[in-house]
Scaffold this active site. Structure first.
Site, short mmCIF file in Angstrom:
data_model
loop_
_atom_site.label_atom_id
_atom_site.label_comp_id
_atom_site.label_asym_id
_atom_site.label_seq_id
_atom_site.Cartn_x
_atom_site.Cartn_y
_atom_site.Cartn_z
N ASP A 384 1.30 -0.91 -0.29
CA ASP A 384 0.03 -0.10 -0.07
C ASP A 384 0.98 1.12 0.22
O ASP A 384 0.38 1.83 -0.66
CB ASP A 384 -1.21 -0.01 0.82
CG ASP A 384 -2.34 -1.34 1.29
OD1 ASP A 384 -1.93 -1.75 0.09
OD2 ASP A 384 -2.44 -1.01 2.15
P1 NAP Z 1 0.73 -4.40 3.66
O1 NAP Z 1 0.32 -3.03 1.96
O2 NAP Z 1 0.46 -4.99 4.45
O3 NAP Z 1 1.93 -5.06 2.56
C1 NAP Z 1 2.76 -6.18 2.58
C2 NAP Z 1 2.62 -7.08 1.53
O4 NAP Z 1 3.80 -7.82 2.35
C3 NAP Z 1 1.81 -8.11 0.90
O5 NAP Z 1 1.24 -7.58 -0.77
C4 NAP Z 1 2.32 -8.90 1.35
O6 NAP Z 1 2.52 -9.38 -0.50
C5 NAP Z 1 3.67 -9.75 1.26
N1 NAP Z 1 4.04 -10.60 1.96
C6 NAP Z 1 3.49 -11.09 3.36
N2 NAP Z 1 4.49 -11.51 3.98
C7 NAP Z 1 5.96 -12.14 2.88
C8 NAP Z 1 6.20 -12.09 3.15
N3 NAP Z 1 7.09 -13.79 4.32
N4 NAP Z 1 8.15 -11.94 2.27
C9 NAP Z 1 7.61 -11.06 1.22
N5 NAP Z 1 6.61 -10.53 1.31
C10 NAP Z 1 5.49 -10.24 2.21
O7 NAP Z 1 2.09 -3.19 3.59
P2 NAP Z 1 2.77 -2.19 3.68
O8 NAP Z 1 3.35 -1.29 2.54
O9 NAP Z 1 3.40 -1.65 4.85
O10 NAP Z 1 1.32 -1.49 4.30
C11 NAP Z 1 0.88 -1.04 5.50
C12 NAP Z 1 -0.80 -0.42 5.05
O11 NAP Z 1 -1.29 -1.29 6.38
C13 NAP Z 1 -0.99 0.30 4.88
O12 NAP Z 1 -2.40 -0.03 4.28
C14 NAP Z 1 -1.35 1.14 6.66
O13 NAP Z 1 -2.88 2.07 6.38
C15 NAP Z 1 -1.72 -0.45 7.22
N6 NAP Z 1 -1.72 0.09 8.80
C16 NAP Z 1 -0.86 0.30 9.31
C17 NAP Z 1 -0.84 0.78 11.07
C18 NAP Z 1 0.16 1.55 11.19
O14 NAP Z 1 0.12 1.69 12.22
N7 NAP Z 1 1.78 1.53 10.27
C19 NAP Z 1 -1.59 0.00 11.39
C20 NAP Z 1 -2.29 -0.48 11.11
C21 NAP Z 1 -3.12 -0.19 9.43
P3 NAP Z 1 2.23 -11.34 -0.68
O15 NAP Z 1 0.90 -12.07 0.12
O16 NAP Z 1 2.23 -11.76 -2.34
O17 NAP Z 1 3.19 -11.80 -0.14
#
Ligand code: NAP
Length: 457
Positions: A384
């Site tokens: 994201d």
């Molecule tokens: P993300 O959008 O959750 O994407 C994570 C990606 O990691 C997934 O597409 C997944 O694809 C891949 N993944 C998972 N396990 C893996 C592994 N073992 N090895 C390699 N890849 C792996 O992560 P992000 O870009 O960090 O974004 C964070 C999201 O969480 C945002 O939408 C944010 O708003 C939300 N959020 C953040 C917080 C905060 O405070 N930081 C709190 C709550 C929610 P595959 O399955 O294809 O591997």
């Protein structure tokens, strides 16, 4: 005052000072660990002091509560760090439930004999506490992916929510005017429980960081109100600190995500039409050796970690690869998006654990202008936070959320296991761009293999 009361007030004073110092420590990564220890010591002092409260004549129920609480709390604390946000959401739910139950018990015991100030504080405590309980449970379910992350909407939702809000606040006011009218009190409690659910279900998963900090704030304010009802100074101080720091965090998270609080809270209440960019083409897979060559001959490499790095525990392998590239004279930077991962500062904590120096960490605003001159951007399990739809598609669910603009780099390598979507549940057009190569596999394994492959180049 008796000796026990002097002791009680002294421990509360010490606890309050430790909470303030703990919070101050949390304002910088260098002092955060010390801050946490101070806050925990403050909580221990408050609990020990309370055990000497002159009103306690029987320790049996306290001992039962202690055993029960510890046997739930200890396993809860053992969850992996990636599950910390949902664990925190559950803690908010428990804290708020405790505040609501104390409030309800006080009303059952004292009824309308409570003075007008206490009635107001008690009403606020129970109302905020009850909506935080259900709101936090829904947030935990969304974070644990037990519920779908996309907004849940239904016809007439806006009118239903408005009616619910009016009945809840109306009952609160009516009960303050006439505290003997139990019907108003219990109607308010019931509405608040439902309102908590309605508040969180229409909010998209990507906006969860703001919701979490806001619920944290409500739980804190509810505890502060409990302090007024019970005449407990440490609860007033700790609750107010929690309430307002949670509120400030919500504002900071909103700023980081280019959202207004009203937009996050009430955006989902409207009938906003969201539309994903139709992605065409296919993802281009790249091999390990190809990536190793790109990295070895680059001038600048930027690592962009995300949630996948946390689940894979790939931070040490990432640092190792960074070291090898630096030894070859390549400039290596680590780009940190404020909401990458699942909790504020998640990536900072992981990279600090792997001894990446703070001077190598770059915030989004610092790194984006450098993207065009970056040879390879390595996206490690982020999705994201690098989704160009947020910038390019005004109808996207994450429209307006600032991103790390890896698509402007000369080459992008994405390390992920497969075609899984990001937390928002949206497709990411980045993965389909000609500039992007996909290196499939667990991030830790891929990085470890890359370390060896780069050494051979
Ligand atoms: P993300 O959008 O959750 O994407 C994570 C990606 O990691 C997934 O597409 C997944 O694809 C891949 N993944 C998972 N396990 C893996 C592994 N073992 N090895 C390699 N890849 C792996 O992560 P992000 O870009 O960090 O974004 C964070 C999201 O969480 C945002 O939408 C944010 O708003 C939300 N959020 C953040 C917080 C905060 O405070 N930081 C709190 C709550 C929610 P595959 O399955 O294809 O591997």
């Amino acid at each position: 005052m008796s000796h026990a009361q002097y002791f009680l007030e002294a421990t509360y004073l010490i606890a309050s000072c430790l909470f303030v110092l703990g919070l101050k420590g949390l304002s910088h990564p260098d002092t955060a660990r010390r801050g946490m220890i101070m806050a925990a010591a403050g909580m221990a002092a408050a609990v020990i002091g309370t055990l000497f409260h002159p009103d306690i004549h029987n320790y049996l129920y306290i001992a039962i509560g202690l055993i029960l609480g510890s046997s739930i709390g200890i396993p809860m604390a053992m969850v992996p760090m990636t599950a910390m946000p949902q664990r925190t959401a559950l803690s908010h739910a428990f804290g708020a439930l405790a505040a609501s139950m104390v409030g309800i018990a006080e009303y059952v015991i004292h009824g309308s004999k409570l003075g007008p100030v206490k009635v107001g504080a008690l009403g606020l405590e129970v109302m905020l506490g009850s909506l935080t309980v259900t709101g936090s449970l829904i947030a935990a379910a969304k974070l644990q992916e037990l519920m779908r992350g996309t907004p849940i909407m239904f016809k007439g939702q806006q009118i239903f929510n408005l009616a619910l809000f009016i009945v809840m606040v109306g009952s609160f006011v009516a009960w303050i005017v006439n505290p003997a009218a139990q019907m108003f009190f219990y109607t308010m409690v019931g509405c608040a429980f439902v309102f908590g659910i309605m508040l969180v279900i229409p909010i998209g998963a990507a906006d969860m960081p703001v919701v979490m900090s806001l619920l944290n704030s409500y739980a804190g304010l509810s505890s502060a109100a409990t302090g007024f009802v019970l005449g407990n100074n440490v609860l007033i101080i700790a609750g107010t600190l929690d309430g307002f720091s949670g509120f400030i965090l919500s504002i900071l998270m909103c700023r980081a995500m280019n959202r207004s609080i009203t937009n996050v809270l009430f955006g989902g209440f409207g009938a906003a039409v969201t539309q994903e960019t139709a992605v065409t083409g296919s993802m281009r897979e790249v091999g390990l050796d190809d990536v190793a060559v790109q990295l070895a001959y680059a001038n600048q490499v930027v690592f962009v970690p995300g949630y996948g790095m946390a689940t894979a525990q790939a931070q040490h392998a990432c640092r190792e690869l960074g070291n090898i590239l630096e030894e070859r004279g390549i400039s290596v930077k680590y780009a940190i998006h404020p909401v990458a991962g699942r909790m504020p500062g998640h990536m900072n904590v992981l990279l600090a654990e792997a001894n990446v120096p703070y001077s190598s960490l770059y915030e989004m605003e610092q790194i984006n202008p450098e993207m065009q001159s970056t040879d390879v951007a390595v996206v490690i399990g982020a999705n994201d936070v690098v989704n160009p739809d947020a910038r390019d598609n005004p109808k996207s669910l994450i429209a307006g959320m600032p991103i790390i603009e890896v698509d402007k780099a000369k080459s992008v390598v994405v390390l992920k296991r497969g075609k899984g979507k990001g937390f928002s549940g949206l497709e990411n057009p980045l993965f389909f761009k000609p500039v992007t190569g996909m290196l499939y596999g667990d991030a830790k394994t891929s990085l470890t293999n890359l370390v060896q492959a780069v050494q051979k180049v």
